[in-house]
Design a protein around this motif. Sequence first.
Motif, PDB file in Angstrom:
ATOM      1  N   CYS A   1       0.772  -1.241  -0.207  1.00 15.72           N
ATOM      2  CA  CYS A   1      -0.040  -0.062  -0.108  1.00 15.72           C
ATOM      3  C   CYS A   1       0.914   1.315   0.056  1.00 15.72           C
ATOM      4  O   CYS A   1       0.484   2.203  -0.651  1.00 15.72           O
ATOM      5  CB  CYS A   1      -0.858   0.009   1.351  1.00 15.72           C
ATOM      6  N   SER A   2       1.886   1.091   0.869  1.00 19.37           N
ATOM      7  CA  SER A   2       2.836   2.640   0.955  1.00 19.37           C
ATOM      8  C   SER A   2       3.475   2.701  -0.286  1.00 19.37           C
ATOM      9  O   SER A   2       3.768   3.939  -0.306  1.00 19.37           O
ATOM     10  CB  SER A   2       3.650   2.226   2.212  1.00 19.37           C
ATOM     11  N   LEU A   3       3.540   1.662  -1.254  1.00 17.77           N
ATOM     12  CA  LEU A   3       4.239   2.245  -2.692  1.00 17.77           C
ATOM     13  C   LEU A   3       3.397   2.772  -3.263  1.00 17.77           C
ATOM     14  O   LEU A   3       3.505   3.400  -4.405  1.00 17.77           O
ATOM     15  CB  LEU A   3       4.883   0.881  -3.191  1.00 17.77           C
ATOM     16  N   ALA A   4       1.836   2.724  -3.177  1.00 10.76           N
ATOM     17  CA  ALA A   4       1.002   2.929  -4.153  1.00 10.76           C
ATOM     18  C   ALA A   4       0.330   4.589  -3.510  1.00 10.76           C
ATOM     19  O   ALA A   4      -0.566   4.934  -4.505  1.00 10.76           O
ATOM     20  CB  ALA A   4      -0.191   2.107  -4.370  1.00 10.76           C
ATOM     21  N   CYS A   5       0.559   4.854  -2.237  1.00 13.51           N
ATOM     22  CA  CYS A   5      -0.045   6.131  -1.967  1.00 13.51           C
ATOM     23  C   CYS A   5       0.521   6.855  -0.939  1.00 13.51           C
ATOM     24  O   CYS A   5       1.437   6.327  -0.316  1.00 13.51           O
ATOM     25  CB  CYS A   5      -1.403   5.749  -1.453  1.00 13.51           C
ATOM     26  N   ASP A   6       0.268   8.052  -0.461  1.00 11.15           N
ATOM     27  CA  ASP A   6       1.161   8.820   0.361  1.00 11.15           C
ATOM     28  C   ASP A   6       0.322   8.856   1.792  1.00 11.15           C
ATOM     29  O   ASP A   6       0.923   9.253   2.818  1.00 11.15           O
ATOM     30  CB  ASP A   6       0.982  10.200  -0.099  1.00 11.15           C
ATOM     31  N   ARG A   7      -0.962   8.326   1.932  1.00 14.70           N
ATOM     32  CA  ARG A   7      -1.606   8.066   3.129  1.00 14.70           C
ATOM     33  C   ARG A   7      -2.440   7.056   2.895  1.00 14.70           C
ATOM     34  O   ARG A   7      -2.950   6.815   1.812  1.00 14.70           O
ATOM     35  CB  ARG A   7      -2.260   9.428   3.454  1.00 14.70           C
ATOM     36  N   ILE A   8      -2.668   6.314   3.902  1.00 21.60           N
ATOM     37  CA  ILE A   8      -3.532   5.126   3.822  1.00 21.60           C
ATOM     38  C   ILE A   8      -5.135   5.341   4.470  1.00 21.60           C
ATOM     39  O   ILE A   8      -4.957   5.689   5.830  1.00 21.60           O
ATOM     40  CB  ILE A   8      -2.714   3.587   4.078  1.00 21.60           C
ATOM     41  N   VAL A   9      -6.158   5.061   3.736  1.00 22.38           N
ATOM     42  CA  VAL A   9      -7.375   5.217   4.368  1.00 22.38           C
ATOM     43  C   VAL A   9      -8.037   3.987   4.295  1.00 22.38           C
ATOM     44  O   VAL A   9      -8.898   3.853   3.412  1.00 22.38           O
ATOM     45  CB  VAL A   9      -8.046   6.372   3.593  1.00 22.38           C
ATOM     46  N   PRO A  10      -8.188   3.530   5.697  1.00 23.30           N
ATOM     47  CA  PRO A  10      -8.905   2.246   5.708  1.00 23.30           C
ATOM     48  C   PRO A  10     -10.388   2.277   5.434  1.00 23.30           C
ATOM     49  O   PRO A  10     -11.059   3.223   5.579  1.00 23.30           O
ATOM     50  CB  PRO A  10      -8.712   1.678   7.227  1.00 23.30           C
ATOM     51  N   VAL A  11     -10.924   1.108   4.777  1.00 25.24           N
ATOM     52  CA  VAL A  11     -12.406   1.266   4.630  1.00 25.24           C
ATOM     53  C   VAL A  11     -13.121   0.233   5.387  1.00 25.24           C
ATOM     54  O   VAL A  11     -14.455  -0.011   5.304  1.00 25.24           O
ATOM     55  CB  VAL A  11     -12.888   0.928   3.084  1.00 25.24           C
ATOM     56  N   ASP A  12     -12.589  -0.702   6.150  1.00 24.85           N
ATOM     57  CA  ASP A  12     -13.113  -1.719   7.043  1.00 24.85           C
ATOM     58  C   ASP A  12     -13.126  -0.902   8.590  1.00 24.85           C
ATOM     59  O   ASP A  12     -12.807  -0.012   8.867  1.00 24.85           O
ATOM     60  CB  ASP A  12     -12.161  -2.797   7.432  1.00 24.85           C
ATOM     61  N   ALA A  13     -14.389  -1.432   8.995  1.00 18.24           N
ATOM     62  CA  ALA A  13     -14.678  -0.802  10.365  1.00 18.24           C
ATOM     63  C   ALA A  13     -13.744  -0.627  11.264  1.00 18.24           C
ATOM     64  O   ALA A  13     -13.693   0.693  11.774  1.00 18.24           O
ATOM     65  CB  ALA A  13     -15.841  -1.538  11.011  1.00 18.24           C
ATOM     66  N   GLU A  14     -13.038  -1.742  11.666  1.00 17.50           N
ATOM     67  CA  GLU A  14     -12.060  -1.475  12.928  1.00 17.50           C
ATOM     68  C   GLU A  14     -10.794  -0.362  12.503  1.00 17.50           C
ATOM     69  O   GLU A  14     -10.395   0.215  13.066  1.00 17.50           O
ATOM     70  CB  GLU A  14     -11.190  -2.602  13.118  1.00 17.50           C
ATOM     71  N   GLY A  15     -10.348  -0.529  11.207  1.00 16.98           N
ATOM     72  CA  GLY A  15      -9.433   0.581  10.598  1.00 16.98           C
ATOM     73  C   GLY A  15     -10.027   2.024  10.695  1.00 16.98           C
ATOM     74  O   GLY A  15      -9.376   2.852  11.172  1.00 16.98           O
ATOM     75  N   MET A  16     -11.167   2.095  10.354  1.00 14.55           N
ATOM     76  CA  MET A  16     -12.004   3.401  10.348  1.00 14.55           C
ATOM     77  C   MET A  16     -12.131   4.110  11.600  1.00 14.55           C
ATOM     78  O   MET A  16     -11.819   5.011  12.140  1.00 14.55           O
ATOM     79  CB  MET A  16     -13.167   3.476   9.643  1.00 14.55           C
ATOM     80  N   LEU A  17     -12.130   3.103  12.588  1.00 15.85           N
ATOM     81  CA  LEU A  17     -12.481   3.672  14.019  1.00 15.85           C
ATOM     82  C   LEU A  17     -10.939   3.690  14.895  1.00 15.85           C
ATOM     83  O   LEU A  17     -10.941   4.895  15.303  1.00 15.85           O
ATOM     84  CB  LEU A  17     -12.953   2.339  14.800  1.00 15.85           C
ATOM     85  N   LEU A  18      -9.924   2.838  14.542  1.00 19.51           N
ATOM     86  CA  LEU A  18      -8.868   3.162  15.276  1.00 19.51           C
ATOM     87  C   LEU A  18      -7.636   3.479  14.820  1.00 19.51           C
ATOM     88  O   LEU A  18      -6.471   4.195  15.146  1.00 19.51           O
ATOM     89  CB  LEU A  18      -8.510   1.601  15.896  1.00 19.51           C
ATOM     90  N   ALA A  19      -7.710   3.681  13.261  1.00 15.36           N
ATOM     91  CA  ALA A  19      -6.526   4.220  12.596  1.00 15.36           C
ATOM     92  C   ALA A  19      -7.247   4.561  11.188  1.00 15.36           C
ATOM     93  O   ALA A  19      -6.555   4.209  10.154  1.00 15.36           O
ATOM     94  CB  ALA A  19      -5.392   3.229  12.330  1.00 15.36           C
ATOM     95  N   PRO A  20      -7.840   5.746  11.418  1.00 12.43           N
ATOM     96  CA  PRO A  20      -8.671   6.330  10.210  1.00 12.43           C
ATOM     97  C   PRO A  20      -7.594   6.909   9.070  1.00 12.43           C
ATOM     98  O   PRO A  20      -8.072   6.861   7.954  1.00 12.43           O
ATOM     99  CB  PRO A  20      -9.496   7.309  10.811  1.00 12.43           C
ATOM    100  N   LEU A  21      -6.624   7.337   9.519  1.00 10.52           N
ATOM    101  CA  LEU A  21      -5.340   7.752   8.353  1.00 10.52           C
ATOM    102  C   LEU A  21      -4.326   7.444   8.843  1.00 10.52           C
ATOM    103  O   LEU A  21      -3.838   7.580   9.913  1.00 10.52           O
ATOM    104  CB  LEU A  21      -5.585   9.561   8.219  1.00 10.52           C
ATOM    105  N   ILE A  22      -3.683   6.603   7.896  1.00 10.64           N
ATOM    106  CA  ILE A  22      -2.378   6.016   8.355  1.00 10.64           C
ATOM    107  C   ILE A  22      -1.301   6.789   7.174  1.00 10.64           C
ATOM    108  O   ILE A  22      -1.368   6.683   6.121  1.00 10.64           O
ATOM    109  CB  ILE A  22      -2.135   4.731   7.912  1.00 10.64           C
ATOM    110  N   PRO A  23      -0.516   7.659   7.840  1.00 11.51           N
ATOM    111  CA  PRO A  23       0.281   8.371   6.946  1.00 11.51           C
ATOM    112  C   PRO A  23       1.500   7.314   6.585  1.00 11.51           C
ATOM    113  O   PRO A  23       1.988   6.446   7.302  1.00 11.51           O
ATOM    114  CB  PRO A  23       0.966   9.536   7.980  1.00 11.51           C
ATOM    115  N   VAL A  24       2.117   7.835   5.140  1.00 10.12           N
ATOM    116  CA  VAL A  24       3.057   7.172   4.760  1.00 10.12           C
ATOM    117  C   VAL A  24       4.278   8.089   4.781  1.00 10.12           C
ATOM    118  O   VAL A  24       4.200   9.264   4.208  1.00 10.12           O
ATOM    119  CB  VAL A  24       3.025   6.567   3.164  1.00 10.12           C
ATOM    120  N   VAL A  25       5.758   7.580   5.157  1.00 12.85           N
ATOM    121  CA  VAL A  25       6.592   8.781   5.226  1.00 12.85           C
ATOM    122  C   VAL A  25       7.950   7.954   4.424  1.00 12.85           C
ATOM    123  O   VAL A  25       8.095   6.764   4.279  1.00 12.85           O
ATOM    124  CB  VAL A  25       7.152   8.976   6.744  1.00 12.85           C
TER     125      VAL A  25
END
Lengths: 178, 178, 178, 178
Positions: free
Chosen positions: A91-115
Motif C-alpha cells: 500500500c505504501s508504495l501506491a499512495c501517500d496516506r492509507i485510508v482504511p475502509v473496514d470498520a476497525e481501521g476506520m475506528l482506530l486508525a482512520p488515516l495512516i500516514p506514509v513517510v
Amino acid sequence: MRSDIERIGKRLFAEGLLCGSFGNMSVRSGNGFFITRSGSYLDVPGTPVYVPMEGDVPEHASGEYRVHRATYGITNHQAIVHAHPPHAVACSLACDRIVPVDAEGMLLAPLIPVVGGACGSDDLAEQVAGALNVYRVVVARGHGTFTAGENLDEAYILTSLAEHSCRILFLTGSAGRR
Amino acid sequence: MRSDIERIGKRLFAEGLLCGSFGNMSVRSGNGFFITRSGSYLDVPGTPVYVPMEGDVPEHASGEYRVHRATYGITNHQAIVHAHPPHAVACSLACDRIVPVDAEGMLLAPLIPVVGGACGSDDLAEQVAGALNVYRVVVARGHGTFTAGENLDEAYILTSLAEHSCRILFLTGSAGRR
Amino acid sequence: MRSDIERIGKRLFAEGLLCGSFGNMSVRSGNGFFITRSGSYLDVPGTPVYVPMEGDVPEHASGEYRVHRATYGITNHQAIVHAHPPHAVACSLACDRIVPVDAEGMLLAPLIPVVGGACGSDDLAEQVAGALNVYRVVVARGHGTFTAGENLDEAYILTSLAEHSCRILFLTGSAGRR
Amino acid sequence: MRSDIERIGKRLFAEGLLCGSFGNMSVRSGNGFFITRSGSYLDVPGTPVYVPMEGDVPEHASGEYRVHRATYGITNHQAIVHAHPPHAVACSLACDRIVPVDAEGMLLAPLIPVVGGACGSDDLAEQVAGALNVYRVVVARGHGTFTAGENLDEAYILTSLAEHSCRILFLTGSAGRR
C-alpha cells in the motif's frame, strides 16, 4: 519485559507480519528504552538491549534504534513495534496516506500516514517520530509499519490492524486510490 | 466451557480468521451467556464473563455484547462466534448478499446476508440478530462475520466455511457479482 | 548442525516457503557437505547425509545434491537453502531477473537472477552455482529459490526476504515488469 | 495408523489446505479401509472407523466414504486424502483440467483432471475413482482435491503440490487458460 517481547514476537510471526529476522520492538524504561537485538528473530528475541536517550548505543542494539530514540524523544509512547506486513508495505508504495475502509481501521486508525527515509537513517527516524507524535500507526514507504502505544500489546494490535485494513484495501481494489 | 472457548480461539487464530485482539465469542447459559473479555486475545481468552439477558453488563464483557444479547433474545442459537475473516469482510464491501459458488458453501450457507450498523451499536445488534434468526452466518459490512449454532464448534466451522467461500469468490473473480 | 537444520526447516514451513516434502538444505563441512535426506520434510528432517565434493553420493542424499556440490565447488558459501516460495516461483515465470521495490529487498538482494535447467540436472546445477558465485539469491525458473550465505540462518533469511520482495512485486502489480 | 492420520492432518491444517472440520482421509487395510470420523477435525481426528469394501457402513464414518470405497475398489492405491485447498478449488471452477506450469507440478502431476458430482453422491464416487485409476490427483469441481498413493504421506504431498501448482497458475494469470 523480555517475556512480553517474546510473546508479542511469536504473535507477529504467527500472523505473517514479519519475515526472517527483520523487524524490531522496544519498551521505554527510565531515561531510555529496551530494544530487541540486531539480527534476532522477534519470536526468539533473546535478551533486549538497553539504549539510553542520549550517548553511545550498545553494539547489539537493533540498527533501527534511531527511530525508537527519536520517537520516545518527542512523544509519550511507551512501546514501539516495527514489522514488515506485506499488504501495508505494498500500500505504501501506491499512495501517500492509507485510508482504511473496514470498520476497525476506520475506528482506530482512520488515516495512516506514509513517510520516506532510508533504512537506518536519521531522516527516517525524524519522519517516523514526527508522524507518531500525531498518529499511532505510520508506514515507512516500501519498508514497514511503525506502531506505538501504551504498551507492546497496543502497538502489536495496531500493526495487525494496519495489515488487516491494507489487505481489505487490496481485496476491494481500493489500494492506491484516495 | 472456558477450555472450549480457548480451543476454538486457537483454531480461529491459526486459520488467520482473527487479527490482534479483535473478535469475540459466547455460549448461552441459563438466562444469559458467557462472553469473552473485552480486549482479550481469543486464543488466550482468560475467564469469560457472564452477561444476563437483561440489566447491567459486567465491566469486562466484550463491547460487542449487544449483538450477542439481541441474538440470544430472538433465536434458539446456543453459541455465537464473531471474527474478522479478510475475504468475508472484503466481500461484504462489494455486495449486499454473498452467494457461495463452492460445494460446501452452497450446501451449508447458500446465501450469506450482509447487514449494516456501527460497531457496538444497538442498530448493529438488531440487524445481526434479525439475520441470525433466519440464517446461521451473517457479515456485518466491512466489519466481520457473526455465526451461530448449537455450540461453538458449529459456529466456528461456519466462520471458517464463510471465509473459504468468500476466498473462492475472490479467486474466481465472482466477488461483488450477483 | 542437525538441530540447526530442523530449526530453520520449522521456520521455512511456518512461513509457507515450503510445500509437502519439497526443498532441501545443506551445510559445508570439510571436503563436502551435509545435506537433508531425499523425501524428508524439512521441519522434521532426520539425520542429514554427508556428500563428498567428488565421487559417489550416498543413497539417501537429496536428489538436488548436484546444485549444492556445484555451488560449494566454485563459491565460498558455507550453507545453501532451497525452497519453493510461491511468489518467487511465480515471478520467475514472468521475468528473467527480479528487481525488488521494497526497502529490504533493494538493500540486500537488489537483483535476483532467474536461471533455467531441469530439476536434478547438471545444467541446473551449473546455472545456479554460476549465479550464486555472484549473487546470494537465485530463482530456478518455475521451480524455487536457492540462497546461500555464511550459515543456514543467513540463507534462510534471504529466502524469506526474496519471497517478501516478490510478494510486494505482485501486490503492486510490478511483477514481470522490468 | 491413527498417529499417521493425526500427523498428516496437522500438516494439512498448518498449510491451510483444510477449513473447519471439512476433509477426510483413509488407509486401506484388509478387505476395507480405516477412514476419519464424520465431523472430526483432521488435526485432532480421534479414532478412525473401519469400513468394509461391501455392506453396512459404521455410523461415525466420514460421509465421503463412498469415494474412498469406490477408489479402493478399482485401483491399487493404499491411502487417500481429501482436502479443500482454496486455489485448487478455484481453479476447478474455471477449467476442466488443470495443467501446472511449475517444475514440480509438471513433473509429478502434469495433468490434473476436474470431475463433477454432488457431495456424498455415488456419481461423485464413480467419477473420482475413475480419475484416480489413471491419475494420482483429481479435483472435484468447486469442492476439493482427492489424492491417492502408496501411503498417507504420498497422498498428502500430492495435495500440497496441487495447491502449490494452482496457486502459481493464479499468480501468473494462467488459471482457467488451457
